[in-house]
Design a protein around this motif. Structure first.
Motif, short mmCIF file in Angstrom:
data_model
loop_
_atom_site.label_atom_id
_atom_site.label_comp_id
_atom_site.label_asym_id
_atom_site.label_seq_id
_atom_site.Cartn_x
_atom_site.Cartn_y
_atom_site.Cartn_z
N MET A 202 20.08 46.21 -41.15
CA MET A 202 20.21 45.21 -40.10
C MET A 202 21.42 44.33 -40.41
N SER A 203 22.22 44.07 -39.40
CA SER A 203 23.43 43.27 -39.59
C SER A 203 23.09 41.77 -39.68
N LEU A 204 24.03 41.00 -40.18
CA LEU A 204 23.84 39.55 -40.28
C LEU A 204 23.61 38.96 -38.89
N PHE A 205 24.38 39.43 -37.90
CA PHE A 205 24.20 38.94 -36.53
C PHE A 205 22.77 39.16 -36.05
N GLU A 206 22.23 40.34 -36.28
CA GLU A 206 20.85 40.63 -35.88
C GLU A 206 19.85 39.73 -36.60
N LYS A 207 20.11 39.47 -37.87
CA LYS A 207 19.22 38.58 -38.63
C LYS A 207 19.26 37.16 -38.09
N ILE A 208 20.44 36.71 -37.69
CA ILE A 208 20.57 35.36 -37.11
C ILE A 208 19.84 35.29 -35.77
N VAL A 209 20.05 36.28 -34.92
CA VAL A 209 19.40 36.31 -33.60
C VAL A 209 17.88 36.40 -33.75
N ASN A 210 17.41 37.15 -34.74
CA ASN A 210 15.97 37.29 -34.98
C ASN A 210 15.39 36.13 -35.79
N LYS A 211 16.23 35.14 -36.08
CA LYS A 211 15.86 33.94 -36.82
C LYS A 211 15.35 34.23 -38.23
N GLU A 212 15.91 35.28 -38.82
CA GLU A 212 15.64 35.59 -40.22
C GLU A 212 16.65 34.89 -41.12
N GLU A 213 17.78 34.50 -40.55
CA GLU A 213 18.84 33.75 -41.24
C GLU A 213 19.22 32.55 -40.39
N LYS A 214 19.88 31.58 -41.01
CA LYS A 214 20.28 30.35 -40.31
C LYS A 214 21.80 30.23 -40.29
N ILE A 215 22.28 29.44 -39.35
CA ILE A 215 23.70 29.09 -39.28
C ILE A 215 23.83 27.67 -39.83
#
Length: 65
Positions: A1-14
């Motif tokens: 899974m790409s970083l973008f997908e993780k951000i969109v899925n709220k698994e990562e934060k900005i």
């Protein structure tokens, strides 16, 4: 899974460093689709934001908090 997908899925934060005239509107825009953490060294500014007061007059106040 790409970083973008993780951000969109709220698994990562900005993270936004500096919540002034550019940082706060950017944080608000990103927060519509992702989890955002904002950081600023100006304690008074952060306290006003937490009260719903926009000290930059860039995004408007939210006094309903």
């Amino acid at each position: 899974m790409s970083l973008f997908e993780k951000i969109v899925n709220k698994e990562e934060k900005i993270s936004i460093i500096g919540l002034g005239y550019v940082g706060m509107p950017l944080a608000i825009a990103f927060a519509k689709k992702a989890d955002v953490i904002g950081f600023d060294i100006n304690k008074e500014k952060v306290e006003q934001y937490l009260k719903g007061i926009d000290v930059t007059n860039e995004v408007g106040n939210n006094k309903s908090r």
